[in-house]
Scaffold this active site. Sequence first.
Site, PDB file in Angstrom:
ATOM      1  N   ASP A 155      -8.121  -5.859  -7.163  1.00  0.00           N
ATOM      2  CA  ASP A 155      -8.221  -6.973  -6.227  1.00  0.00           C
ATOM      3  C   ASP A 155      -9.683  -7.204  -5.869  1.00  0.00           C
ATOM      4  O   ASP A 155     -10.570  -6.982  -6.705  1.00  0.00           O
ATOM      5  CB  ASP A 155      -7.385  -6.639  -4.978  1.00  0.00           C
ATOM      6  CG  ASP A 155      -6.732  -7.871  -4.374  1.00  0.00           C
ATOM      7  OD1 ASP A 155      -7.466  -8.729  -3.846  1.00  0.00           O
ATOM      8  OD2 ASP A 155      -5.491  -7.983  -4.426  1.00  0.00           O
ATOM      9  N   HIS A 188      -8.831  -9.907   0.961  1.00  0.00           N
ATOM     10  CA  HIS A 188      -7.514  -9.932   0.331  1.00  0.00           C
ATOM     11  C   HIS A 188      -7.066  -8.547  -0.133  1.00  0.00           C
ATOM     12  O   HIS A 188      -5.925  -8.128   0.126  1.00  0.00           O
ATOM     13  CB  HIS A 188      -7.550 -10.908  -0.846  1.00  0.00           C
ATOM     14  CG  HIS A 188      -6.222 -11.201  -1.449  1.00  0.00           C
ATOM     15  ND1 HIS A 188      -5.651 -10.397  -2.413  1.00  0.00           N
ATOM     16  CD2 HIS A 188      -5.353 -12.214  -1.248  1.00  0.00           C
ATOM     17  CE1 HIS A 188      -4.487 -10.911  -2.785  1.00  0.00           C
ATOM     18  NE2 HIS A 188      -4.280 -12.022  -2.091  1.00  0.00           N
ATOM     19  N   ASN A 286       2.055 -18.686  -6.272  1.00  0.00           N
ATOM     20  CA  ASN A 286       2.438 -19.628  -5.223  1.00  0.00           C
ATOM     21  C   ASN A 286       2.190 -21.059  -5.629  1.00  0.00           C
ATOM     22  O   ASN A 286       1.283 -21.348  -6.404  1.00  0.00           O
ATOM     23  CB  ASN A 286       1.622 -19.359  -3.947  1.00  0.00           C
ATOM     24  CG  ASN A 286       1.875 -17.979  -3.388  1.00  0.00           C
ATOM     25  OD1 ASN A 286       2.455 -17.122  -4.036  1.00  0.00           O
ATOM     26  ND2 ASN A 286       1.412 -17.763  -2.182  1.00  0.00           N
ATOM     27  N   SER A 367       1.183 -12.534  -3.060  1.00  0.00           N
ATOM     28  CA  SER A 367       0.248 -11.406  -3.034  1.00  0.00           C
ATOM     29  C   SER A 367       0.695 -10.347  -2.046  1.00  0.00           C
ATOM     30  O   SER A 367       0.488  -9.147  -2.246  1.00  0.00           O
ATOM     31  CB  SER A 367      -1.153 -11.887  -2.648  1.00  0.00           C
ATOM     32  OG  SER A 367      -1.836 -12.434  -3.735  1.00  0.00           O
TER      33      SER A 367
END
Length: 448
Positions: A155, A188, A286, A367
Site C-alpha cells: 500500500d 491509506h 469501487n 479497500s
Amino acid sequence: MPTRRLGLVVLALWLLVVPAAVAQTPQGPVVVDLPQPPSEPAYVPGRILVRFQRDAVLRGAGDVLAQFDAALIQRSPATGGEVWEVAAGREMEVIDALRERPDVAYAHPDWIVYALDTIPNDPSYSLFQWNLPIIKAPAAWDVTTGGPVIIAVLDTGVALTHPDLQSKLVSGYDFHNDDSVPSDDHGHGTHVAGIAAAATNNGIGIAGVSWGAQIMPIKVLGATGQGSMSAVADGIEWAVDHGAQVLNMSLGAAYNPTRPQDYQYLQDALDYAYAQGTVSVAAMGNCFAGQDCSVTDLMAPAAMNHVIAVAATGPTDVRAPYSMVGDHCDLAAPGGDDSSGNTADQVYSTWPWLWGGDLYRHLQGTSMATPHVAGAVALLFTIEPLLAPGLRMSPGLVEALLKAGAHDLGTPGPDASYGAGRLDVERSLWLAMHIEPRVALPLVARNW
C-alpha cells in the site's frame, strides 16, 4: 536492492474510492469434505442429564437404566441430578421417552458450554467498530486471537510510530522510493493495516481482526496514491521471501481480460506467492461518480489468478452502492456505507498523524473490506496445528474455508455482488476444526 523500474501500467489508489477486480480462472476444487455447522446448539454425544422426582422409588438405577441400555456415570448428592451414558445418536430418543414418565422431573442433553464473546478493552471498539461484530470476530476470538502470522500490507506504507501499530510491525521495504523505510505519506496503508491487525486489548484506540498478527509494511504507492505494477509484483516477491503468509492489496489497475499477457509480470509474482503457500487478498474496486456499478470493471490484481477478490458491505449487511460487481467476486466484508449521511457508518481505523489531526479516522471502500479478510486468514493460519492430521492451511484450503463459512447474502448461492457471501470468521474457524471428526477445541456449540 535494484533501482525501481517504472511499470508500463500505473496503479491508482484513491482515498475513499478504490480499485476494482475481475474474473478468475478456476483453480480446481480443494479436495476436502467440509462439515455443516450445527443448526442447533450442540451437546455432548452419548450423555444426558436426568433427575427423578424426589419421592420416586426408582432413582435412575436398575430396570430404568437397563430399559435404555444406559449407564449411571454420577449422581449429585446435593440435587439428585444424574449423568447418564447412552448410545451416541440416541440421546434425544431416550430423553423423549424419559419425559413421558411421571417419576422423571427432567431429562435433557448435556449441552456444550462455550466462552462468551471476547470483547477487547480498546475504547473505540464499542464506540465505532460496528464492522467487527458483523463478521463474528468477537466469537472467533473465543477460539483464537491470533498468533505471529505476518500480513504484508502492499500500500502507501504504514505509520511506523503509530501507538496502535508500532508494536505489530516487522521489517518491510519501500519499493516506491527504493529504500528500507516504508513510512506512510498518504494515510491509506495505515488505515488498512489497523483493520487487519491493530494492537488489540491494549486499552487504546481500536481492535484489529487478528490481535496477534504482525504487519509487514510494503510501500508500493506514493503520496498521491499511485505506483507501478512492477513495484507491486516485486513487493509481493520480497514479502513472500521474508516470511509473509498473507498479502493484502487494497489497490488495483485497469485490467483487460482479452490480453492477460500484458499483466504477466504481476501474475508471475502472484503464482510465486501461491506456490509458496502465501494467500493473496485484493479489493474488488469501487465505482466512481457517474459509473454504472452494475457493470463489471476488471482490475488487477483482484481479477487475476490465485487472488481472493473482496467486495464491500455496509452496517446493514447489504452491498455498499460503490462496490463493484462481477462473477469474479469471492467474498464480501464490511467496507462502510455512509449513504445515510452518517460518517459513523464508514469503517474506523488507524491514521498517520499527518500535518496534525487525529490518529484515527473513518473511511469507506473495498479497500477497507479487504483487510477484514486478510485478518481472518491470519486467524486461520493460527489454528493450523489443530487441523486434522495431514492437512495444512494451503491457499486453496483457506479460500474454501472462507467461502464455505461465509454468510450468504443476495441471490441464494454465489453471486456477483457478494461472492460466496459476507465473511463470517467464527464459522470458518469452526469448519477448519471439523474437517474431520477430531474436535480440536471444545468451542463448537453455536446456533448459526
